[in-house]
Design a protein around this motif. Structure first.
Motif, mmCIF file in Angstrom:
data_model
loop_
_atom_site.group_PDB
_atom_site.id
_atom_site.type_symbol
_atom_site.label_atom_id
_atom_site.label_comp_id
_atom_site.label_asym_id
_atom_site.label_seq_id
_atom_site.Cartn_x
_atom_site.Cartn_y
_atom_site.Cartn_z
ATOM 1 N N ASP A 19 -11.721 7.901 1.437
ATOM 2 C CA ASP A 19 -11.677 6.965 0.314
ATOM 3 C C ASP A 19 -10.634 5.880 0.544
ATOM 4 O OD1 ASP A 19 -13.697 8.298 -1.040
ATOM 5 O OD2 ASP A 19 -12.319 9.493 -2.262
ATOM 6 N N ARG A 20 -9.463 6.268 1.076
ATOM 7 C CA ARG A 20 -8.411 5.279 1.347
ATOM 8 C C ARG A 20 -8.861 4.280 2.417
ATOM 9 N NH1 ARG A 20 -4.601 9.723 0.696
ATOM 10 N NH2 ARG A 20 -4.585 10.009 2.951
ATOM 11 N N LEU A 21 -9.528 4.769 3.466
ATOM 12 C CA LEU A 21 -10.011 3.856 4.518
ATOM 13 C C LEU A 21 -11.067 2.895 3.976
ATOM 14 C CD1 LEU A 21 -10.323 5.867 7.858
ATOM 15 C CD2 LEU A 21 -8.963 3.845 7.420
ATOM 16 N N GLN A 55 -9.377 0.317 1.954
ATOM 17 C CA GLN A 55 -8.726 -0.667 2.826
ATOM 18 C C GLN A 55 -9.738 -1.680 3.356
ATOM 19 O OE1 GLN A 55 -6.669 1.471 5.920
ATOM 20 N NE2 GLN A 55 -5.018 2.117 4.560
ATOM 21 N N MET A 56 -10.945 -1.199 3.693
ATOM 22 C CA MET A 56 -11.993 -2.108 4.160
ATOM 23 C C MET A 56 -12.323 -3.139 3.092
ATOM 24 S SD MET A 56 -14.870 0.303 6.041
ATOM 25 C CE MET A 56 -15.883 0.026 4.636
ATOM 26 N N GLU A 57 -12.530 -2.670 1.864
ATOM 27 C CA GLU A 57 -12.859 -3.581 0.771
ATOM 28 C C GLU A 57 -11.728 -4.574 0.522
ATOM 29 O OE1 GLU A 57 -13.740 -1.117 -2.577
ATOM 30 O OE2 GLU A 57 -15.646 -0.426 -1.730
ATOM 31 N N THR A 58 -10.499 -4.083 0.541
ATOM 32 C CA THR A 58 -9.344 -4.954 0.328
ATOM 33 C C THR A 58 -9.256 -6.009 1.426
ATOM 34 O OG1 THR A 58 -8.183 -3.138 -0.749
ATOM 35 C CG2 THR A 58 -6.841 -4.984 0.010
ATOM 36 N N GLN A 59 -9.506 -5.600 2.667
ATOM 37 C CA GLN A 59 -9.451 -6.530 3.786
ATOM 38 C C GLN A 59 -10.514 -7.616 3.638
ATOM 39 O OE1 GLN A 59 -9.964 -4.664 7.593
ATOM 40 N NE2 GLN A 59 -10.007 -6.595 8.691
ATOM 41 N N HIS A 60 -11.733 -7.235 3.262
ATOM 42 C CA HIS A 60 -12.791 -8.231 3.071
ATOM 43 C C HIS A 60 -12.454 -9.181 1.920
ATOM 44 C CE1 HIS A 60 -15.596 -6.867 6.052
ATOM 45 N NE2 HIS A 60 -15.595 -5.636 5.564
ATOM 46 N N LEU A 61 -11.918 -8.636 0.855
ATOM 47 C CA LEU A 61 -11.539 -9.473 -0.286
ATOM 48 C C LEU A 61 -10.440 -10.453 0.117
ATOM 49 C CD1 LEU A 61 -12.056 -10.006 -3.264
ATOM 50 C CD2 LEU A 61 -10.334 -8.274 -3.786
#
Length: 196
Positions: free
Chosen positions: A170-172, A175-181
């Motif tokens: 879930d954390r990874l 992080q993916m979503e945060t990076q794309h945002l």
């Protein structure tokens, strides 16, 4: 008057017949069979014979005896791993591969090496417990109690491992979503700065 009633009845029957034929033809074109309904009860216990894995390589023998909630958790983990692997594949296709972080390395090791080992250990302990119950007599209740306690502890430890793995995934994914945002924000700021 009787001719009009006869024509009305014939027209109604013809319309119903053609409507049914058209309805069946529409379903056939869509590839479904009218009248056949397949209901999936998502609360029904999972059957090991029907469980399939997309990314995880797990021995089905080692999954025997697991409670339904742990099988469902393993399926959730598998779906999350599939999402993460799809993200990694897209990154590679765009030639945007980044260095593997320690968190990714540890999670990969847990999923593909440690999880199968833990499930095998749990299965062996459960098998040993069942064998001990069969071989012991009623007067040896201390041995049975100890075996039950060990099985309960093993089940609790397995649950903790599964929860830990799912939290890491879930954390990874977060992080993916945060990076794309963040990338979208940077692009928007770049475009906004060049508008004037």
């Amino acid at each position: 008057m009787s001719v009009l009633i006869g024509v009305g009845i014939a027209t109604t029957i013809t319309a119903i017949y053609l409507g049914r034929k058209g309805w069946k033809a529409l379903h056939k074109a869509a590839g479904i069979t009218p009248g056949v309904l397949e209901y999936h009860d998502y609360n029904a216990p999972l059957s090991l014979s029907k469980v399939s894995w997309q990314e995880l390589k797990l021995n089905k023998k080692h999954l025997q005896g697991l409670p339904d909630h742990q099988l469902r958790q393993l399926q959730r983990i598998d779906k999350k791993v599939t999402s993460y692997q799809a993200y990694q594949k897209k990154q590679q296709d765009q030639e945007r591969t980044s260095a593997v972080t320690e968190q990714q390395f540890v999670l990969n090791k847990m999923l593909h090496t440690r999880l199968p080992e833990i499930l095998a250990s749990h299965y062996n302990l459960a098998s040993h417990y069942n064998l001990a119950i069969v071989n012991s007599n009623v007067s040896n209740s201390t041995t049975q109690q100890t075996s039950r306690e060990k099985k309960a502890e093993a089940s609790e430890l397995l649950q903790q491992v599964l929860s830990n793995i799912e939290e890491r995934l879930d954390r990874l994914l977060e992080q993916m979503e945060t990076q794309h945002l963040q990338e979208l924000r940077v692009m928007k700021n770049y475009i906004d700065s060049h508008d004037s």
